[in-house]
Design a protein around this motif. Sequence first.
Motif, mmCIF file in Angstrom:
data_model
loop_
_atom_site.group_PDB
_atom_site.id
_atom_site.type_symbol
_atom_site.label_atom_id
_atom_site.label_comp_id
_atom_site.label_asym_id
_atom_site.label_seq_id
_atom_site.Cartn_x
_atom_site.Cartn_y
_atom_site.Cartn_z
ATOM 1 N N HIS A 116 105.581 -6.770 88.835
ATOM 2 C CA HIS A 116 105.106 -7.332 90.107
ATOM 3 C C HIS A 116 106.115 -8.393 90.541
ATOM 4 C CE1 HIS A 116 101.946 -7.886 93.102
ATOM 5 N NE2 HIS A 116 102.326 -9.147 93.105
ATOM 6 N N TYR A 117 106.928 -8.068 91.541
ATOM 7 C CA TYR A 117 108.021 -8.947 91.925
ATOM 8 C C TYR A 117 107.964 -9.338 93.398
ATOM 9 C CZ TYR A 117 110.111 -7.457 87.499
ATOM 10 O OH TYR A 117 110.348 -7.207 86.175
ATOM 11 N N PRO A 118 107.021 -10.214 93.787
ATOM 12 C CA PRO A 118 107.119 -10.741 95.147
ATOM 13 C C PRO A 118 108.363 -11.625 95.216
ATOM 14 C CG PRO A 118 105.450 -11.941 93.907
ATOM 15 C CD PRO A 118 105.930 -10.833 93.025
ATOM 16 N N GLN A 119 108.850 -11.884 96.413
ATOM 17 C CA GLN A 119 110.071 -12.693 96.512
ATOM 18 C C GLN A 119 109.819 -14.120 95.992
ATOM 19 O OE1 GLN A 119 111.656 -13.707 100.333
ATOM 20 N NE2 GLN A 119 113.650 -12.878 99.808
ATOM 21 N N SER A 120 108.546 -14.515 95.962
ATOM 22 C CA SER A 120 108.163 -15.844 95.465
ATOM 23 C C SER A 120 107.937 -15.839 93.953
ATOM 24 C CB SER A 120 106.857 -16.261 96.138
ATOM 25 O OG SER A 120 105.867 -15.265 95.897
ATOM 26 N N PHE A 121 108.355 -14.756 93.277
ATOM 27 C CA PHE A 121 108.133 -14.519 91.851
ATOM 28 C C PHE A 121 108.328 -15.767 90.969
ATOM 29 C CE2 PHE A 121 110.217 -13.176 87.815
ATOM 30 C CZ PHE A 121 109.194 -12.428 87.270
ATOM 31 N N GLU A 122 109.351 -16.573 91.298
ATOM 32 C CA GLU A 122 109.717 -17.708 90.441
ATOM 33 C C GLU A 122 108.553 -18.690 90.257
ATOM 34 O OE1 GLU A 122 113.246 -19.705 91.919
ATOM 35 O OE2 GLU A 122 113.295 -21.086 90.209
ATOM 36 N N PHE A 123 107.687 -18.821 91.268
ATOM 37 C CA PHE A 123 106.628 -19.846 91.203
ATOM 38 C C PHE A 123 105.210 -19.308 91.392
ATOM 39 C CE2 PHE A 123 110.522 -21.912 92.635
ATOM 40 C CZ PHE A 123 110.676 -22.832 91.621
ATOM 41 N N SER A 124 105.049 -18.160 92.035
ATOM 42 C CA SER A 124 103.689 -17.688 92.319
ATOM 43 C C SER A 124 103.035 -17.194 91.028
ATOM 44 C CB SER A 124 103.690 -16.613 93.408
ATOM 45 O OG SER A 124 104.535 -15.536 93.061
ATOM 46 N N THR A 125 101.699 -17.132 91.033
ATOM 47 C CA THR A 125 100.958 -16.881 89.793
ATOM 48 C C THR A 125 100.093 -15.623 89.900
ATOM 49 O OG1 THR A 125 99.037 -18.144 90.539
ATOM 50 C CG2 THR A 125 100.773 -19.385 89.394
ATOM 51 N N LEU A 126 99.689 -15.161 88.733
ATOM 52 C CA LEU A 126 98.829 -13.974 88.683
ATOM 53 C C LEU A 126 97.542 -14.191 89.489
ATOM 54 C CD1 LEU A 126 98.091 -11.209 87.516
ATOM 55 C CD2 LEU A 126 97.402 -12.344 85.392
ATOM 56 N N GLY A 127 96.894 -15.364 89.307
ATOM 57 C CA GLY A 127 95.652 -15.646 90.048
ATOM 58 C C GLY A 127 95.891 -15.667 91.549
ATOM 59 N N GLY A 128 97.024 -16.271 91.953
ATOM 60 C CA GLY A 128 97.377 -16.330 93.377
ATOM 61 C C GLY A 128 97.633 -14.934 93.938
ATOM 62 N N TRP A 129 98.307 -14.082 93.136
ATOM 63 C CA TRP A 129 98.577 -12.708 93.600
ATOM 64 C C TRP A 129 97.254 -11.981 93.873
ATOM 65 C CZ3 TRP A 129 102.238 -11.455 88.859
ATOM 66 C CH2 TRP A 129 103.426 -12.194 88.988
ATOM 67 N N ILE A 130 96.307 -12.157 92.941
ATOM 68 C CA ILE A 130 95.026 -11.449 93.092
ATOM 69 C C ILE A 130 94.260 -12.008 94.296
ATOM 70 C CG2 ILE A 130 92.781 -10.979 91.993
ATOM 71 C CD1 ILE A 130 94.342 -11.228 89.251
ATOM 72 N N ALA A 131 94.196 -13.351 94.364
ATOM 73 C CA ALA A 131 93.385 -13.988 95.408
ATOM 74 C C ALA A 131 93.960 -13.782 96.802
ATOM 75 C CB ALA A 131 93.252 -15.480 95.117
ATOM 76 N N SER A 132 95.265 -13.439 96.885
ATOM 77 C CA SER A 132 95.825 -13.230 98.226
ATOM 78 C C SER A 132 96.361 -11.807 98.430
ATOM 79 C CB SER A 132 96.914 -14.268 98.512
ATOM 80 O OG SER A 132 97.935 -14.164 97.550
ATOM 81 N N ARG A 133 96.048 -10.903 97.535
ATOM 82 C CA ARG A 133 96.409 -9.479 97.650
ATOM 83 C C ARG A 133 97.911 -9.284 97.811
ATOM 84 N NH1 ARG A 133 91.376 -6.391 98.925
ATOM 85 N NH2 ARG A 133 92.613 -4.550 98.490
ATOM 86 N N SER A 134 98.628 -9.804 96.849
ATOM 87 C CA SER A 134 100.074 -9.779 96.943
ATOM 88 C C SER A 134 100.679 -8.391 96.698
ATOM 89 C CB SER A 134 100.594 -10.779 95.907
ATOM 90 O OG SER A 134 101.880 -10.514 95.512
ATOM 91 N N SER A 135 101.893 -8.240 97.152
ATOM 92 C CA SER A 135 102.616 -6.990 96.935
ATOM 93 C C SER A 135 104.021 -7.304 96.453
ATOM 94 C CB SER A 135 102.664 -6.226 98.257
ATOM 95 O OG SER A 135 103.087 -4.921 98.033
ATOM 96 N N GLY A 136 104.418 -6.723 95.344
ATOM 97 C CA GLY A 136 105.757 -6.964 94.800
ATOM 98 C C GLY A 136 106.770 -6.014 95.431
ATOM 99 N N GLN A 137 108.062 -6.377 95.297
ATOM 100 C CA GLN A 137 109.098 -5.577 95.959
ATOM 101 C C GLN A 137 109.177 -4.147 95.417
ATOM 102 O OE1 GLN A 137 112.229 -8.307 95.077
ATOM 103 N NE2 GLN A 137 112.131 -9.321 97.065
#
Length: 529
Positions: A181-202
């Motif tokens: 799971h590689y969003p461009q914000s990968f360096e700082f974003s978190t698993l909980g944040g990805w789930i809570a905001s429906r993130s998508s990795g590159q």
Amino acid sequence: MKRWNGWGNTETHYPLPDSSFGFLQTKLGPLTILQDSSLDSMLSAVPKSRLPFHPLIDTKPETRLRHARGQSLPDWVALNHCRVELFPDGVAFPQRVDDVPKLLKFAGEHGTRVIPYGGGTSVVGHINPFPDGHPILTLSMEKLNQLKGLDNVSNLADFEAGVTGPELEAQLQKNGYTLGHYPQSFEFSTLGGWIASRSSGQQSYHYGRIEDQFAGGQIETPQGRLDLPVFPASASGPDLREMVLGSEGRIGIITRAQIRVKPLPETEGFYGVFFPSWEQGSAAVRSITQNNIPVSMLRLSNPIETETTLILSGKSWIDLADRGLRLIGYGDERCLFIFGVTGSSAQTKLSRQAVVRICRAHKGLFVGAVVGHAWEKSRFISPYLRNTLWKKGVAIDTLETALPWSQVNAASQDIPESIVKVARQSGEQVLVMTHLSHIYPDGASIYTTYLFRRTVDPDELLERWSAMKGAASCEIQKYGGTISHQHGVGTDHKPYLPAEKGLLGMEAIRAFTKTFDPEGMLNPGKLFD
Ligand SMILES: Cc1cc2nc3c(=O)[nH]c(=O)nc-3n(C[C@H](O)[C@H](O)[C@H](O)COP(=O)(O)OP(=O)(O)OC[C@H]3O[C@@H](n4cnc5c(N)ncnc54)[C@H](O)[C@@H]3O)c2cc1C
């Protein structure tokens, strides 16, 4: 140490070659360097905390400032122009998962609002305090970052949800696995944040979006713990994970998450192709997905994004390559396409060959691994460019949507055009670039980046931004696109949500939120009023 008023760590920089500022000035007009607020002036604006003492809560002004805003353009304006009106009264750092329900109880007893905080990389106002008169506690998940279990028969990993991208991958890769799971914000974003905001990795094309990867877990709510058991699939009524995905901190704190992981791939490569036009590029990309070619990443840039990428890269060979491309008929309308293949050597070779075949059928020129490799190298460092541009007087923002293929080409023209039109009305120039970022057999996500000049008066800058963002958001809705493919709703997209969900849909969202949080204690003002 992290920047308090910009992106990333203070030691990391993304310098630009001087020549690129000449290019930017031709696109935007003369640039002026502006003075930003100092840390001291910001700290003097932090009021006294309204919270009573708690051993896990830090009420120091600097900690509160550092958790007051995310990464949206209004956040940057607020931080750099001393315009943060509201700060959290304290930041809680639970040390163990069991501390979370205790902190929620403490907050409830003191009439306090709670903002769940992952990496603070939100670009739509997700973690900003809401002015409703109550004390505000930001709950940082920073310390909850451990792998708690790995089922290497089922390929499931159990993590504490405050784990950041690099921490998660390091713990998995040590065991031969990856989440990918590689969003461009990968360096700082978190698993909980990805789930809570429906993130998508590159590389979501290969690894899936977070909703495919999130298998179950634990959520602490003001009404108690919600357990989501893991099943490979289930027909037992509505799937409760769907209430947690995109909940934006409004129903509870995700403390543990079970995720579907994959063994590390044998090999991976990224490659470049130039198309003479957008239409040829998008037809090729659609054909790749509709023919189910197993690639891991696809990104098609429009002509202006292609030109800007090449110029800002500042590489010495670009001039030569440019002349070569023009000589063989790839002129101003050329579009750069980058694709990735991930898996076994044999399969990636076959995939690459299949992609190249389709691209050639659409007049694409395969240029090998150089451009793809350059993209891969800079994929997580490119957000640092925003700091460099800001210092030189340039503001930058992004917006995105997803639409069916039947709308993609027209919307890819009209969304950027709507931004240009608004800027022109105020006598300003704007550089608007677009690419297709996540591709599906039935459609694609359109990702737009726009650069414009900063103004001395921060209100004028916000007005300009708001007009451009508003015009593009209306254009997205005119096409029937979603107001966000990956960034979420927060505060900035809230006005557009009812048109997408319908009034009954909004009522349902409010109702289930109320079930978990009847007093409206969690992250008020996000998703809905
Ligand atoms: C430079 C840059 C690049 C980006 N690239 C991408 C990208 O490629 N793809 C993409 O999808 N997004 C991207 N984003 C947006 C952002 O990174 C995502 O929305 C990300 O998922 C946010 O994660 P976070 O941990 O930083 O969450 P935060 O920003 O801290 O919080 C986001 C929301 O999630 C809630 N939340 C956080 N943790 C929890 C928890 N444990 N329990 C309950 N709620 C919680 C918060 O309350 C808030 O509502 C980018 C942002 C930036 C600044």
